[in-house]
Design a protein around this motif. Structure first.
Motif, PDB file in Angstrom:
ATOM      1  N   ARG A 114       0.864  -1.177   0.000  1.00  0.00           N
ATOM      2  CA  ARG A 114       0.000   0.000   0.000  1.00  0.00           C
ATOM      3  C   ARG A 114       0.901   1.228   0.000  1.00  0.00           C
ATOM      4  N   THR A 115       0.654   2.107  -0.950  1.00  0.00           N
ATOM      5  CA  THR A 115       1.413   3.351  -1.060  1.00  0.00           C
ATOM      6  C   THR A 115       0.458   4.512  -0.823  1.00  0.00           C
ATOM      7  N   GLY A 116       0.985   5.701  -0.863  1.00  0.00           N
ATOM      8  CA  GLY A 116       0.153   6.885  -0.685  1.00  0.00           C
ATOM      9  C   GLY A 116      -0.859   7.078  -1.800  1.00  0.00           C
ATOM     10  N   VAL A 117      -0.654   6.429  -2.956  1.00  0.00           N
ATOM     11  CA  VAL A 117      -1.558   6.598  -4.092  1.00  0.00           C
ATOM     12  C   VAL A 117      -2.378   5.353  -4.400  1.00  0.00           C
ATOM     13  N   GLY A 118      -2.160   4.269  -3.677  1.00  0.00           N
ATOM     14  CA  GLY A 118      -2.941   3.051  -3.915  1.00  0.00           C
ATOM     15  C   GLY A 118      -2.129   1.794  -3.653  1.00  0.00           C
ATOM     16  N   ASP A 119      -2.748   0.657  -3.956  1.00  0.00           N
ATOM     17  CA  ASP A 119      -2.111  -0.638  -3.737  1.00  0.00           C
ATOM     18  C   ASP A 119      -1.429  -1.130  -5.010  1.00  0.00           C
ATOM     19  N   ILE A 120      -0.299  -1.825  -4.818  1.00  0.00           N
ATOM     20  CA  ILE A 120       0.412  -2.451  -5.924  1.00  0.00           C
ATOM     21  C   ILE A 120       0.558  -3.925  -5.566  1.00  0.00           C
ATOM     22  N   HIS A 121       0.028  -4.794  -6.417  1.00  0.00           N
ATOM     23  CA  HIS A 121       0.088  -6.234  -6.164  1.00  0.00           C
ATOM     24  C   HIS A 121       1.188  -6.849  -7.026  1.00  0.00           C
ATOM     25  N   PHE A 122       2.143  -7.497  -6.371  1.00  0.00           N
ATOM     26  CA  PHE A 122       3.236  -8.179  -7.057  1.00  0.00           C
ATOM     27  C   PHE A 122       2.998  -9.676  -6.961  1.00  0.00           C
ATOM     28  N   ARG A 123       3.143 -10.369  -8.078  1.00  0.00           N
ATOM     29  CA  ARG A 123       2.970 -11.829  -8.092  1.00  0.00           C
ATOM     30  C   ARG A 123       4.210 -12.454  -8.718  1.00  0.00           C
ATOM     31  N   GLY A 124       4.312 -13.758  -8.590  1.00  0.00           N
ATOM     32  CA  GLY A 124       5.449 -14.456  -9.178  1.00  0.00           C
ATOM     33  C   GLY A 124       6.770 -14.115  -8.524  1.00  0.00           C
ATOM     34  N   ALA A 125       6.735 -13.714  -7.254  1.00  0.00           N
ATOM     35  CA  ALA A 125       7.971 -13.345  -6.549  1.00  0.00           C
ATOM     36  C   ALA A 125       8.784 -14.592  -6.221  1.00  0.00           C
ATOM     37  N   ALA A 126      10.088 -14.426  -6.180  1.00  0.00           N
ATOM     38  CA  ALA A 126      10.994 -15.518  -5.834  1.00  0.00           C
ATOM     39  C   ALA A 126      10.762 -15.913  -4.379  1.00  0.00           C
ATOM     40  N   LYS A 127      10.296 -17.150  -4.155  1.00  0.00           N
ATOM     41  CA  LYS A 127       9.959 -17.610  -2.803  1.00  0.00           C
ATOM     42  C   LYS A 127      11.143 -17.541  -1.849  1.00  0.00           C
ATOM     43  N   GLN A 128      12.347 -17.786  -2.355  1.00  0.00           N
ATOM     44  CA  GLN A 128      13.528 -17.762  -1.495  1.00  0.00           C
ATOM     45  C   GLN A 128      13.865 -16.343  -1.036  1.00  0.00           C
ATOM     46  N   GLN A 129      13.589 -15.365  -1.861  1.00  0.00           N
ATOM     47  CA  GLN A 129      13.938 -13.985  -1.547  1.00  0.00           C
ATOM     48  C   GLN A 129      12.862 -13.274  -0.739  1.00  0.00           C
ATOM     49  N   LEU A 130      11.630 -13.711  -0.892  1.00  0.00           N
ATOM     50  CA  LEU A 130      10.492 -12.951  -0.385  1.00  0.00           C
ATOM     51  C   LEU A 130      10.493 -12.710   1.124  1.00  0.00           C
ATOM     52  N   PRO A 131      10.707 -13.706   1.983  1.00  0.00           N
ATOM     53  CA  PRO A 131      10.630 -13.425   3.428  1.00  0.00           C
ATOM     54  C   PRO A 131      11.620 -12.354   3.894  1.00  0.00           C
ATOM     55  N   GLY A 132      12.877 -12.469   3.501  1.00  0.00           N
ATOM     56  CA  GLY A 132      13.878 -11.479   3.906  1.00  0.00           C
ATOM     57  C   GLY A 132      13.594 -10.102   3.339  1.00  0.00           C
ATOM     58  N   PHE A 133      13.120 -10.082   2.102  1.00  0.00           N
ATOM     59  CA  PHE A 133      12.795  -8.805   1.467  1.00  0.00           C
ATOM     60  C   PHE A 133      11.643  -8.114   2.204  1.00  0.00           C
ATOM     61  N   LEU A 134      10.568  -8.847   2.475  1.00  0.00           N
ATOM     62  CA  LEU A 134       9.426  -8.239   3.162  1.00  0.00           C
ATOM     63  C   LEU A 134       9.782  -7.823   4.585  1.00  0.00           C
ATOM     64  N   ASP A 135      10.658  -8.569   5.248  1.00  0.00           N
ATOM     65  CA  ASP A 135      11.131  -8.156   6.578  1.00  0.00           C
ATOM     66  C   ASP A 135      11.860  -6.820   6.485  1.00  0.00           C
ATOM     67  N   ALA A 136      12.697  -6.651   5.464  1.00  0.00           N
ATOM     68  CA  ALA A 136      13.415  -5.390   5.276  1.00  0.00           C
ATOM     69  C   ALA A 136      12.450  -4.251   4.986  1.00  0.00           C
ATOM     70  N   VAL A 137      11.428  -4.520   4.167  1.00  0.00           N
ATOM     71  CA  VAL A 137      10.421  -3.490   3.865  1.00  0.00           C
ATOM     72  C   VAL A 137       9.686  -3.093   5.139  1.00  0.00           C
ATOM     73  N   ASP A 138       9.240  -4.083   5.920  1.00  0.00           N
ATOM     74  CA  ASP A 138       8.540  -3.794   7.176  1.00  0.00           C
ATOM     75  C   ASP A 138       9.403  -2.962   8.113  1.00  0.00           C
ATOM     76  N   ALA A 139      10.687  -3.314   8.227  1.00  0.00           N
ATOM     77  CA  ALA A 139      11.590  -2.596   9.125  1.00  0.00           C
ATOM     78  C   ALA A 139      11.782  -1.145   8.684  1.00  0.00           C
ATOM     79  N   GLN A 140      11.958  -0.926   7.389  1.00  0.00           N
ATOM     80  CA  GLN A 140      12.200   0.434   6.893  1.00  0.00           C
ATOM     81  C   GLN A 140      10.911   1.269   6.886  1.00  0.00           C
ATOM     82  N   ALA A 141       9.819   0.666   6.487  1.00  0.00           N
ATOM     83  CA  ALA A 141       8.564   1.413   6.395  1.00  0.00           C
ATOM     84  C   ALA A 141       8.043   1.766   7.788  1.00  0.00           C
ATOM     85  N   GLY A 142       8.381   0.965   8.776  1.00  0.00           N
ATOM     86  CA  GLY A 142       7.897   1.192  10.127  1.00  0.00           C
ATOM     87  C   GLY A 142       8.749   2.129  10.961  1.00  0.00           C
ATOM     88  N   ARG A 143       9.799   2.699  10.366  1.00  0.00           N
ATOM     89  CA  ARG A 143      10.684   3.567  11.156  1.00  0.00           C
ATOM     90  C   ARG A 143       9.992   4.839  11.562  1.00  0.00           C
TER      91      ARG A 143
END
Length: 143
Positions: A114-143
């Protein structure tokens, strides 16, 4: 801090087997990032704007000239969305600022931001990369 060769090598090493072609786009991040920016994590997904609609070989080949995938890069300052072709070659990129960014949905190989202008849905993400990537996004977005 700056994006180092070690950061690039780390993220290229996280690419799933057979996805090495996206290494070119990961390398491009060193040029896109500012000197004081740190690369935290990356993830490859299908470009949310890409739609496969052709039923013919010629049409399918034409579709493949578009940006079919994206390399997402969580940095210390922003989220970079770098379009790539089917060969993994980097194309245009855009940035999403951390303020107001939120992960609203997670699944095995897809997620919604969810961004300031709407939602962006990403599919077909690399399963191996996804957990660490989303953890990094959560950490940075929550600062």
């Amino acid at each position: 801090m700056t994006v180092t060769a070690e950061d690039i090598a780390r993220e290229q090493g996280r690419l799933p087997r057979g996805w090495g072609r996206f290494g070119k786009a990961v390398q491009q991040l060193a040029e896109i990032c500012e000197p004081d920016e740190t690369l935290l994590s990356t993830c490859v997904a299908i470009n949310p704007k890409f739609r496969h609609t052709s039923a013919t070989l010629a049409g399918g080949l034409l579709e493949m000239t578009e940006s079919t995938n994206v390399v997402l890069a969580a940095t210390s300052q922003r989220l970079i969305v770098l379009g790539t072709g089917i060969s993994g070659a980097p194309r245009q990129h855009y940035d999403l600022p951390w303020p107001g960014l939120q992960v609203t949905q997670r699944a095995k190989n897809e997620f919604t931001l969810r961004t300031g202008v709407g939602d962006i849905h990403f599919r077909g993400a690399a399963k191996q990369q996804l957990p660490g990537f989303l953890d990094a996004v959560d950490a940075q977005a929550g600062r």
